[in-house]
Design a protein around this motif. Structure first.
Motif, PDB file in Angstrom:
ATOM      1  N   TYR A  49       0.850  -1.192   0.000  1.00  0.00           N
ATOM      2  CA  TYR A  49       0.000   0.000   0.000  1.00  0.00           C
ATOM      3  C   TYR A  49       0.882   1.236   0.000  1.00  0.00           C
ATOM      4  O   TYR A  49       2.074   1.161   0.275  1.00  0.00           O
ATOM      5  CB  TYR A  49      -0.953   0.019   1.201  1.00  0.00           C
ATOM      6  N   ILE A  50       0.286   2.354  -0.354  1.00  0.00           N
ATOM      7  CA  ILE A  50       0.968   3.640  -0.253  1.00  0.00           C
ATOM      8  C   ILE A  50       0.055   4.599   0.498  1.00  0.00           C
ATOM      9  O   ILE A  50      -1.139   4.344   0.659  1.00  0.00           O
ATOM     10  CB  ILE A  50       1.338   4.242  -1.627  1.00  0.00           C
ATOM     11  N   MET A  51       0.641   5.691   0.960  1.00  0.00           N
ATOM     12  CA  MET A  51      -0.115   6.750   1.608  1.00  0.00           C
ATOM     13  C   MET A  51       0.033   8.011   0.762  1.00  0.00           C
ATOM     14  O   MET A  51       1.073   8.210   0.137  1.00  0.00           O
ATOM     15  CB  MET A  51       0.424   7.028   3.009  1.00  0.00           C
ATOM     16  N   ALA A  52      -0.995   8.822   0.743  1.00  0.00           N
ATOM     17  CA  ALA A  52      -0.926  10.093   0.028  1.00  0.00           C
ATOM     18  C   ALA A  52      -1.581  11.174   0.878  1.00  0.00           C
ATOM     19  O   ALA A  52      -2.699  10.998   1.364  1.00  0.00           O
ATOM     20  CB  ALA A  52      -1.620   9.989  -1.326  1.00  0.00           C
ATOM     21  N   GLY A  53      -0.858  12.256   1.060  1.00  0.00           N
ATOM     22  CA  GLY A  53      -1.394  13.404   1.770  1.00  0.00           C
ATOM     23  C   GLY A  53      -1.936  14.409   0.774  1.00  0.00           C
ATOM     24  O   GLY A  53      -1.318  14.666  -0.256  1.00  0.00           O
ATOM     25  N   VAL A  54      -3.114  14.961   1.063  1.00  0.00           N
ATOM     26  CA  VAL A  54      -3.752  15.938   0.188  1.00  0.00           C
ATOM     27  C   VAL A  54      -3.882  17.237   0.966  1.00  0.00           C
ATOM     28  O   VAL A  54      -4.378  17.236   2.095  1.00  0.00           O
ATOM     29  CB  VAL A  54      -5.143  15.444  -0.273  1.00  0.00           C
ATOM     30  N   ALA A  78      -9.230   3.403 -10.514  1.00  0.00           N
ATOM     31  CA  ALA A  78      -9.220   2.939 -11.897  1.00  0.00           C
ATOM     32  C   ALA A  78      -7.827   2.485 -12.347  1.00  0.00           C
ATOM     33  O   ALA A  78      -7.701   1.853 -13.391  1.00  0.00           O
ATOM     34  CB  ALA A  78      -9.729   4.046 -12.817  1.00  0.00           C
ATOM     35  N   HIS A  79      -6.790   2.785 -11.578  1.00  0.00           N
ATOM     36  CA  HIS A  79      -5.430   2.393 -11.945  1.00  0.00           C
ATOM     37  C   HIS A  79      -5.285   0.880 -11.838  1.00  0.00           C
ATOM     38  O   HIS A  79      -5.841   0.243 -10.945  1.00  0.00           O
ATOM     39  CB  HIS A  79      -4.414   3.099 -11.045  1.00  0.00           C
ATOM     40  N   GLU A  80      -4.502   0.298 -12.736  1.00  0.00           N
ATOM     41  CA  GLU A  80      -4.380  -1.156 -12.822  1.00  0.00           C
ATOM     42  C   GLU A  80      -3.692  -1.807 -11.619  1.00  0.00           C
ATOM     43  O   GLU A  80      -3.876  -2.983 -11.360  1.00  0.00           O
ATOM     44  CB  GLU A  80      -3.624  -1.542 -14.092  1.00  0.00           C
ATOM     45  N   LEU A  81      -2.914  -1.048 -10.842  1.00  0.00           N
ATOM     46  CA  LEU A  81      -2.231  -1.616  -9.678  1.00  0.00           C
ATOM     47  C   LEU A  81      -3.062  -1.559  -8.407  1.00  0.00           C
ATOM     48  O   LEU A  81      -2.734  -2.215  -7.429  1.00  0.00           O
ATOM     49  CB  LEU A  81      -0.915  -0.862  -9.428  1.00  0.00           C
ATOM     50  N   VAL A  82      -4.139  -0.771  -8.400  1.00  0.00           N
ATOM     51  CA  VAL A  82      -4.865  -0.459  -7.173  1.00  0.00           C
ATOM     52  C   VAL A  82      -6.023  -1.425  -6.938  1.00  0.00           C
ATOM     53  O   VAL A  82      -6.810  -1.709  -7.838  1.00  0.00           O
ATOM     54  CB  VAL A  82      -5.370   1.000  -7.214  1.00  0.00           C
ATOM     55  N   VAL A 122       5.310  -0.155  -6.368  1.00  0.00           N
ATOM     56  CA  VAL A 122       4.984   1.067  -5.646  1.00  0.00           C
ATOM     57  C   VAL A 122       5.580   2.294  -6.330  1.00  0.00           C
ATOM     58  O   VAL A 122       4.912   3.317  -6.467  1.00  0.00           O
ATOM     59  CB  VAL A 122       5.482   0.955  -4.185  1.00  0.00           C
ATOM     60  N   ASP A 123       6.827   2.192  -6.760  1.00  0.00           N
ATOM     61  CA  ASP A 123       7.475   3.354  -7.385  1.00  0.00           C
ATOM     62  C   ASP A 123       6.748   3.798  -8.649  1.00  0.00           C
ATOM     63  O   ASP A 123       6.634   4.990  -8.918  1.00  0.00           O
ATOM     64  CB  ASP A 123       8.935   3.040  -7.707  1.00  0.00           C
ATOM     65  N   ASP A 124       6.235   2.828  -9.412  1.00  0.00           N
ATOM     66  CA  ASP A 124       5.487   3.182 -10.621  1.00  0.00           C
ATOM     67  C   ASP A 124       4.202   3.929 -10.278  1.00  0.00           C
ATOM     68  O   ASP A 124       3.843   4.899 -10.938  1.00  0.00           O
ATOM     69  CB  ASP A 124       5.151   1.922 -11.423  1.00  0.00           C
ATOM     70  N   LEU A 125       3.514   3.472  -9.232  1.00  0.00           N
ATOM     71  CA  LEU A 125       2.277   4.137  -8.822  1.00  0.00           C
ATOM     72  C   LEU A 125       2.569   5.530  -8.264  1.00  0.00           C
ATOM     73  O   LEU A 125       1.838   6.484  -8.548  1.00  0.00           O
ATOM     74  CB  LEU A 125       1.519   3.291  -7.797  1.00  0.00           C
ATOM     75  N   LEU A 126       3.638   5.672  -7.477  1.00  0.00           N
ATOM     76  CA  LEU A 126       4.000   6.990  -6.942  1.00  0.00           C
ATOM     77  C   LEU A 126       4.347   7.962  -8.067  1.00  0.00           C
ATOM     78  O   LEU A 126       3.968   9.131  -8.030  1.00  0.00           O
ATOM     79  CB  LEU A 126       5.164   6.868  -5.964  1.00  0.00           C
TER      80      LEU A 126
END
Length: 163
Positions: A49-54, A78-82, A122-126
């Motif tokens: 998993y990853i975290m994202a701050g907004v 909608a992303h293929e990794l999620v 993870v790096d690709d998604l980030l």
């Protein structure tokens, strides 16, 4: 203890060359070990998993924050990794407090076996999040991060910068 310290100091002062050589050897050894040892405290790992701050502009209402987070969540889903996205509005990841103009996204990734087929991680998604966030929610600054290998013990040096 003070007497022992004075005796040791006296010996070091009488044998100045020996003391300087020992100091030089200890310094050279320390520098050598520093250069040879890995620089990272803990290696980056794919935690699944990853975290994202907004963060939106100051004074933004919670409803507007929720709308921006909803747009981000839908695009991420909608992303293929999620696999799934959990969003928490009103929580500031970096300041560790609550405020209506901030939020946190927790993005669960698909199983490793499904992701390894495409060799994406993870790096690709980030990277995708860093590039896509300004288009999805231009009013929001988004920072994605791979969590540390051991919770609360590590540095997230692969974090995307605020976009």
């Amino acid at each position: 203890m003070a007497h022992k310290y004075q005796r040791c100091l006296g010996v070091c002062l009488r044998r100045g060359r020996f003391t300087l050589c020992m100091l030089f050897l200890l310094t050279a050894g320390t520098v050598s070990l520093y250069l040879l040892m890995p620089q990272e405290f803990l290696p980056e790992e794919d935690q699944g998993y990853i975290m994202a701050g907004v963060k939106l502009p100051a004074g933004t209402s919670l409803n507007h924050t929720r709308d921006a987070m909803l747009r981000l969540s839908e695009k991420l889903q909608a992303h293929e990794l999620v696999k799934a996205v959990i969003s928490i509005g009103g929580a500031d990841l970096l300041a560790d407090n609550t405020r209506p103009d901030a939020g946190i996204l927790f993005v669960a990734l698909k199983d490793w076996s499904e992701r390894l087929e495409d060799e994406q991680g993870v790096d690709d998604l980030l990277e995708w999040l860093e590039e896509s966030a300004p288009e999805i929610a231009p009013e929001a600054a988004v920072m994605g991060a791979n969590p540390p290998a051991i919770p609360e013990l590590g540095m997230t040096d692969n974090a995307s910068c605020w976009t």
